[in-house]
Design an enzyme around this catalytic site. Structure first.
Site, PDB file in Angstrom:
ATOM      1  CE  LYS A 198      -3.818   1.974   2.792  1.00  0.00           C
ATOM      2  NZ  LYS A 198      -4.631   1.767   4.017  1.00  0.00           N
TER       3      LYS A 198
ATOM      4  CB  SER B 227      -8.134   3.451   3.104  1.00  0.00           C
ATOM      5  OG  SER B 227      -7.218   2.821   3.974  1.00  0.00           O
TER       6      SER B 227
ATOM      7  CB  SER C  68      -8.119   0.316   5.791  1.00  0.00           C
ATOM      8  OG  SER C  68      -8.833   1.495   5.627  1.00  0.00           O
TER       9      SER C  68
END
Ligand code: GLN
Length: 490
Positions: free
Chosen positions: A83, A158, A182
């Site tokens: 990420k 997210s 997330s």
């Protein structure tokens, strides 16, 4: 069934077996991953950046290590995506924000170093909501990612890019971060295993901070076994993170086979109320019946402060965010306005230009709840309620070993469906945020599909630092079902 999957849908366990007998090289695997990514990325948009040459160089180095007899671990030569909030020295680190659009990280996160020393090939920076604030990737300054199961829908957020890349076959495993759900929510929406470890198990050094008392890095994987392999690689005490915990680590992968049920499982009644999609509810009920059929004792329990989780989270998380994001002032990091008349103007314009709407909303809310006169009424009270929420879980663990809930109340929703309504978006996290407030480990694993073919996720919530038990509980279900042998047709 998994054995016949194309290379890009195979697991760490399968691919590492092939790498170790020389049936496949890390360079070949990385080339296959690059070709796959080129084919699907225009539709999925999981990556913010992808350094092909660097990935191939890492793969060649892995092959050389293997030839020299220096490698043994399961992650040697395996392409892993991170990420874009996790630092890799010399690579872009944007948090999907205009604020950091041109920022290159000067150092590695601890998890990055750990994956590198395990031999993984780190091949891309994955899209997310800006500074990890959101549940759909639509808050990314670089545009949303799409769900590989239905490109008109969100992969969740997210860490949506981390889930989309894995579901699309552009990585063998990925890392995300989970502050309020997330990792688990995108894992549920994309048909993957996603693990949010106990707060303090994984170092946050080199993770861009959103809400430091809640943030935790964790893996996305195709199987529970792969998640165990990834967890084993990244867990452990780190003196560079003051909240990192000193605890002895089991061999998570080996323990999958030795820790057997029947377990005592709790069903929190507050997690099955209004707002739960009937197809999701039915799939979770079936999973509960499976555990019952295995001799597990299933008990309804109560987490009485659940109704306060969302409010408590959005006070604490925004308060911490307002403090953490104060460093982006146009001077030391990231975007600086080109049209300022004095120093104050530099701060104001740089922040106005660099941050997107959701980030601004949270900074404003967080600053408000911390401000004099409101601190006691909001922030301090939220901290007290947080203690009660944690206590609810610890009380439940006097009776049961783990809890079963849905991960997300709904399957993947349409891109654009909730982006104009922050409150509707916040409700996506209704079943995941309590875990972060309580600092507990939890994972999401696939438990079926809706009639229209969208994945459904089951959440298992465990006891602090008992990830091995949690993984074993999930493994038992996975072994009997094999939802993860189905792949999106892209
Ligand atoms: N969706 C939640 C939020 O917007 C959780 C995000 C996260 O876990 N990073 O804050």
């Amino acid at each position: 069934m998994l054995m016949s999957a194309p290379l890009h849908f195979q697991t760490i366990a399968e691919l590492s077996a092939k790498l170790s007998v020389g049936q496949l090289s890390a360079v070949e695997l990385t080339q296959a991953m690059i070709a796959r990514t080129k084919a699907v990325e225009p539709r999925v948009h999981a990556f913010n950046s992808f350094d092909e040459a660097d990935a191939l160089a890492q793969a060649a180095a892995s092959d050389a290590r293997r030839r020299a007899g220096q490698s043994a671990g399961a992650l040697e030569g395996i392409p892993v995506g991170l990420k874009d909030v996790i630092a890799v020295a010399g690579q872009p680190l944007t948090a999907s924000s205009r604020m950091l659009a041109n920022f290159v990280s000067p150092y590695d996160a601890t998890v990055t170093q750990k994956l590198q020393s395990a031999g993984a090939v780190l091949h891309g920076r994955l899209n997310c909501d800006e500074f990890a604030m959101g549940s759909s990737t639509e808050n990314s300054a670089f545009g949303p990612s799409s769900n590989p199961w239905d490109l008109t829908r969100t992969p969740g957020g997210s860490s949506g890019g981390s889930a989309a890349a894995l579901a699309a076959g552009s990585a063998v495993a990925t890392l995300g971060s989970d502050t309020g759900g997330s990792i688990r929510q995108p894992a549920a929406l994309c048909g993957l295993v996603g693990l949010k470890p106990t707060y303090g198990l994984i170092s946050r050094y080199g993770l861009i901070a959103y809400a430091s008392s809640l943030d935790q890095i964790g893996p996305f994987a195709r199987t529970v076994e792969d998640a165990a392999i990834m967890l084993g690689a990244i867990a452990g005490h780190d003196p560079r993170d003051s909240t990192s915990f000193k605890t002895s680590l089991p061999d998570y992968r080996a323990e999958l086979k030795t820790r057997r049920g029947p377990w005592k499982l709790g069903i929190p009644k507050e997690y099955f109320g209004a707002g739960l999609d009937p197809e999701v509810g039915a799939a979770v009920e079936k999973a509960i019946s499976f555990y019952r059929s295995q001799g597990c004792e299933i008990r309804e329990i109560s987490l009485p402060h659940t109704q306060y989780c969302l409010d408590t989270y959005y006070i604490i998380a925004t308060a911490e965010a307002s403090s953490n994001l104060a460093r982006y002032d146009g001077i030391r990091y990231g975007h600086r306005t080109s049209s300022a008349k004095d120093l104050l103007d530099v701060y104001q314009k740089s922040r106005a230009e660099g941050f997107g709407d959701e980030v601004k909303r949270r900074i404003i809310l967080g600053t408000y709840v911390l401000s004099s006169g409101y601190y006691d009424a909001y922030y301090l009270r939220a901290q007290k309620v947080r203690t009660l929420i944690r206590q609810d879980f610890l009380n439940a663990y006097r009776e049961v070993d783990a809890l079963i809930t849905p991960t997300s109340p709904i399957p993947a929703f349409k891109l654009g469906e909730k982006s104009a309504d922050p409150l509707a978006m916040y409700l996506c996290d209704i079943y995941t945020i309590g875990v972060n407030l309580a600092g507990l480990p939890a994972l999401s694993l696939p438990c079926g599909f809706t009639q229209s073919g969208l994945p459904i996720g089951l959440q298992l919530i465990g006891q602090p630092f008992r990830e091995a038990d949690l993984l074993a509980t999930a493994h038992a279900y996975e072994q009997a079902h094999g939802w993860n042998t189905q792949f999106p047709s892209l």
